[in-house]
Write an enzyme that holds these catalytic residues in place. Structure first.
Site, PDB file in Angstrom:
ATOM      1  N   GLU A 202       0.797  -1.312  -0.003  1.00 11.23           N
ATOM      2  CA  GLU A 202       0.097  -0.070   0.044  1.00 11.23           C
ATOM      3  C   GLU A 202       0.718   1.245  -0.083  1.00 11.23           C
ATOM      4  OE1 GLU A 202      -3.059  -0.286   3.181  1.00 11.23           O
ATOM      5  OE2 GLU A 202      -3.622  -2.258   2.553  1.00 11.23           O
ATOM      6  N   GLU A 307      -5.469  -7.598  -0.986  1.00 14.93           N
ATOM      7  CA  GLU A 307      -6.383  -7.174   0.446  1.00 14.93           C
ATOM      8  C   GLU A 307      -7.672  -6.507  -0.144  1.00 14.93           C
ATOM      9  OE1 GLU A 307      -5.116  -5.009   3.639  1.00 14.93           O
ATOM     10  OE2 GLU A 307      -2.811  -5.730   3.345  1.00 14.93           O
TER      11      GLU A 307
END
Ligand code: BMA
Length: 389
Positions: A202, A307
């Site tokens: 991320e 995710e």
């Protein structure tokens, strides 16, 4: 006479079948031998995992969950193989996410999972034919605080020559010891359990110290490459596939801005919680997944939705109308190898249903979709054999 003719025809048909299956096996072997992975010394099980995942990805979406075996809503540290997913539908996820945050400074990870238990579960997952993937919410090495502490130029300081480089090496060693400990098998023949490692995830967001506002693309790439080289070459670990997993990206250029290079990445991931929120535009998820799958195809690699999730799943038909529909809305996007939802911590912070949750009927519809695969629907992934052991 008729009888002989029949036998002859039968024999010819059998021969053709055998030849075609032989040549199919040969083709498989040839493709396997030509397989390119970041670690060309990767053990056979690891290479097979990559090979088989590439084969099944076009028509399977493996379902995964973070910490699925460690705890669920209302229970923790069950020493049998247990998960909320199995409690609601009778099968376990195909992909199991783990996080090694706090490795090297505690016996427990940042979410109170004991590393010894994590290792045991990872080995059991492998033995049952499932897949382990590992993220790393690594501490801020300046402050000793957590990953969300973005205060200092941490990335620059942990690269070779930086003032915290030695501390980073110590963390990497602790991590390498854990990966090295994942052994299954008898006294004489042990296999190191393959894992998918996705460090520094991320990074397109700003919430972690390795996020884009806190380092340059060059620093990020160098950190990723250094980490791969250290685990693979210095520590000699050969049971790892490497995954790059940004959070939502605007376009291809944005996806590739910090991409460490084809020699350092096996799997192109995407973390995306934003687009699966029913208040947002789900066609954006389809668009972004398509970008990732297209890039993976161009590079002859694998794509995964590493995710996602909708906290507490307050919409009872979310699984099919939001998640599945947006993946299947596009034939390219739907080639993602897996989709992993986050952890089931408690009644307000969970991403899979638990018994009694209002989304259970829709979750069952979701897992019954012909593409969605749990552990019980997986083919053999760790050898080239067609059938499971
Ligand atoms: C976040 C939350 C936190 C957790 C962290 C790392 O999304 O679930 O509670 O500590 O992930 O697993």
């Amino acid at each position: 006479m008729r009888y002989y003719r029949f036998l002859l025809l039968f024999g010819i048909a059998g021969g053709i079948l055998m030849l075609s299956s032989c040549s199919k096996n040969k083709m498989d072997l040839l493709h396997f031998q030509q397989l390119k992975v970041v670690d060309n010394k990767a053990n056979k099980a690891t290479k097979c995992l990559y090979f088989n995942l590439k084969k099944i990805a076009p028509d399977h979406i493996l379902f995964g969950q973070q910490d699925a075996l460690a705890y669920g809503v209302g229970w923790k540290d069950h020493h049998d193989f247990r998960s909320d997913v199995n409690d609601v539908c009778g099968s376990f996820p195909a992909v199991f996410g783990w996080d090694v945050g706090r490795i090297g400074r505690s016996e427990y990870n940042l979410d109170s999972v004991k590393f010894d238990n994590m290792k045991k579960w990872m080995c059991q997952v492998y033995e049952r034919g499932g897949i382990n993937t590992v993220s790393w919410h690594i501490d801020n090495l300046f402050t000793g605080s957590h990953s969300w502490d973005v205060g200092e130029k941490v990335v620059a300081s942990i690269l070779p020559g930086g003032e915290k480089h030695d501390l980073y090496l110590a963390k990497l060693d602790a991590l390498a010891n854990l990966f090295d400990d994942l052994k299954v098998g008898g006294l004489f023949k042990k296999t190191k359990v393959p894992i998918v490692f996705r460090p520094f995830h991320e990074h397109t967001g700003s919430w972690f110290w390795w996020g884009q506002p806190h380092c340059t693309p060059e620093e990020y790439k160098e950190l990723f490459r250094f980490t791969v080289r250290y685990l693979r070459d210095k520590r000699g670990l050969h049971n790892i596939l490497y995954c790059y997993s940004p959070d939502v990206v605007r376009d291809r250029e944005h996806y590739l801005e910090c991409y460490p290079g084809d020699d350092y990445v096996d799997i192109l991931g995407l973390d995306d919680y934003h687009d699966v929120n029913p208040l947002h535009d789900q066609s954006e998820l389809t668009r972004r997944l398509k970008i990732v799958v297209e890039l993976a195809e161009e590079k002859d690699k694998l794509a995964a939705m590493t995710e996602t999730g909708y906290e507490a799943i307050p919409q009872s038909d979310w699984w099919t109308t939001v998640l599945l529909n947006s993946i299947k809305a596009d034939p390219v996007a739907s080639k993602v190898a897996w989709v992993l939802v986050w952890r089931n911590y408690n009644h307000t912070h969970h991403y899979a249903p638990h018994p009694g949750h209002e989304s259970v009927p829709d979750f069952i519809k979701f897992i019954n979709d012909p593409m969605v695969t749990l552990i019980n629907g997986l083919p053999e992934l760790y050898t080239l054999k067609k059938k499971k052991k």
